[in-house]
Design an enzyme around this catalytic site. Structure first.
Site, PDB file in Angstrom:
ATOM      1  N   ARG A  91      36.362 -72.230 -19.129  1.00 25.60           N
ATOM      2  CA  ARG A  91      36.019 -71.229 -20.166  1.00 25.60           C
ATOM      3  C   ARG A  91      36.548 -71.734 -21.509  1.00 25.60           C
ATOM      4  O   ARG A  91      37.621 -72.338 -21.556  1.00 25.60           O
ATOM      5  CB  ARG A  91      36.637 -69.854 -19.839  1.00 25.60           C
ATOM      6  CG  ARG A  91      35.993 -69.190 -18.628  1.00 25.60           C
ATOM      7  CD  ARG A  91      36.463 -67.756 -18.434  1.00 25.60           C
ATOM      8  NE  ARG A  91      35.869 -66.846 -19.385  1.00 25.60           N
ATOM      9  CZ  ARG A  91      36.198 -65.556 -19.497  1.00 25.60           C
ATOM     10  NH1 ARG A  91      37.156 -65.043 -18.724  1.00 25.60           N
ATOM     11  NH2 ARG A  91      35.600 -64.766 -20.364  1.00 25.60           N
ATOM     12  N   ASP A 227      42.730 -63.501 -26.784  1.00 23.94           N
ATOM     13  CA  ASP A 227      42.549 -64.817 -26.160  1.00 23.94           C
ATOM     14  C   ASP A 227      43.048 -65.945 -27.039  1.00 23.94           C
ATOM     15  O   ASP A 227      43.296 -67.050 -26.556  1.00 23.94           O
ATOM     16  CB  ASP A 227      41.077 -65.041 -25.825  1.00 23.94           C
ATOM     17  CG  ASP A 227      40.720 -64.288 -24.565  1.00 23.94           C
ATOM     18  OD1 ASP A 227      40.608 -63.056 -24.631  1.00 23.94           O
ATOM     19  OD2 ASP A 227      40.614 -64.933 -23.505  1.00 23.94           O
TER      20      ASP A 227
END
Ligand code: MRU
Length: 331
Positions: A91, A227
């Site tokens: 990711r 994130d």
């Protein structure tokens, strides 16, 4: 984290390693809250899949899974450069993934010990984030959160959820508004499950209801995870976070971002440079496998958005709570 299973309560981590079998175990988050299932990763291909397919998700938990995956690969005498590249490609947005893999590359003498140490440190940082953040929450506050930045996303405690957990454990009467968080519903499925398991009062609301509650004075503060925090203080978090921040500012509501310092990427200057993951169209097109729009309608599905620094009241870290102007010193 506490998990209610029939008539008992069990303590559980989101991800852990069974050293004797060299296996990485995790709660398979795709099935929650209806089923508590586990996934066993036996090699770095399984680790890659578990992150990419979101069996495990949330920036710090992705980092810990990657650290365990690197330890496992080393024990299996894999080519470590190849394992690192493969795991990192799962990711693109969560900085902890890259941080954890590089951390392990630096410490391959005793890989399992290093990965365990990494995981323990993440848990300890989250506990401290909880202690610092709980000071921002008064009894009878309504706190709004988006996505899941709880124990499932961090191994234990959470980042955004840690202050709520600790405030509740200290006897503060709080109530949490949980955005459902389309398309994958991490708020409704995962955050609500964690709060339910710990008997923390909460209400799940549809994503477009948060402005309604903010405008009526029914939200005292917003806490989200992230994130990635970049050099100028911008952050990336689950799609929809930016809207919450704008609404919070418009309604004079403090908007806090909770994260361990490993989420800070000082090499990226500003939010627009953060790579934003685009995910599969089916996440938007379907709910529980049923099509909810014309098959032929095109969709767009960015998983994250960027919240500019001017909307952020403060960062809750393991080192304390800091304003945007103190960011560089803190990290
Ligand atoms: O796509 P996800 O579910 O991995 O997104 C998770 C989030 O956006 C979280 O808020 C973030 O990773 C912080 S987790 C403590």
């Amino acid at each position: 984290m506490k998990v209610k299973i029939e008539d008992r309560i069990e303590e559980m981590k989101a991800v852990w390693m069974e050293e004797e079998r060299n296996e990485v175990k995790m709660i398979d988050q795709r099935y929650l809250p209806s089923e508590l299932k586990f996934f066993t990763a036996e090699d770095h291909d399984d680790i890659y899949r578990s992150i990419k397919e979101m069996m495990v998700r949330g920036a710090p938990a992705i980092g810990v899974t990657a650290a365990y995956g690197m330890a496992q690969a080393k024990v299996q005498e894999n080519d470590m450069e190849e394992a690192a590249e493969h795991i990192k490609s799962a990711r693109p947005t969560a900085y902890d993934l890259f941080y954890a893999v590089d951390y392990m590359m630096d410490d391959l003498e005793e890989p399992v010990k290093a990965a365990e140490g990494y995981s323990e440190k993440v848990i300890e940082k989250c506990r401290k984030i909880g202690a610092h953040g709980a000071g921002l929450i008064e009894s009878r506050d309504n706190v709004l959160t988006h996505c899941n930045a709880g124990a499932l996303a961090t191994v234990d405690y959470g980042t955004a959820l840690a202050p709520m957990r600790i405030a509740h454990r200290k006897g503060k009467e709080i109530h949490v508004y949980v955005d459902e968080t389309r398309p994958r519903l991490q708020g409704a499925r995962l955050t609500a499950w964690e709060l339910y398991n710990e008997d923390i009062p909460h209400s799940v609301i549809v994503d477009n209801a948060s402005g309604h509650y903010m405008s009526r004075g029914e939200v005292d503060l917003v806490i989200v995870g992230t994130d990635r925090i970049v050099a100028n203080g911008d952050i990336a978090n689950k799609i929809g976070t930016y809207e919450k921040a704008v609404l919070a500012k418009e309604n004079d509501i403090p908007f806090y971002v909770a994260a361990p310092v490993t989420t800070y990427d000082g090499t990226t200057e500003k939010g627009e440079d953060i790579p934003i993951e685009n995910r599969d169209d089916d996440e938007v097109k379907e709910i529980n496998g049923s099509l909810i729009m014309p098959e032929g309608s095109p969709v767009k599905n960015p998983a994250f958005d960027v919240t500019p620094v001017e909307y952020i009241s403060g960062y809750i870290t393991e080192k304390g709570v800091f304003g945007p102007e103190e960011l560089k010193d803190m990290f």
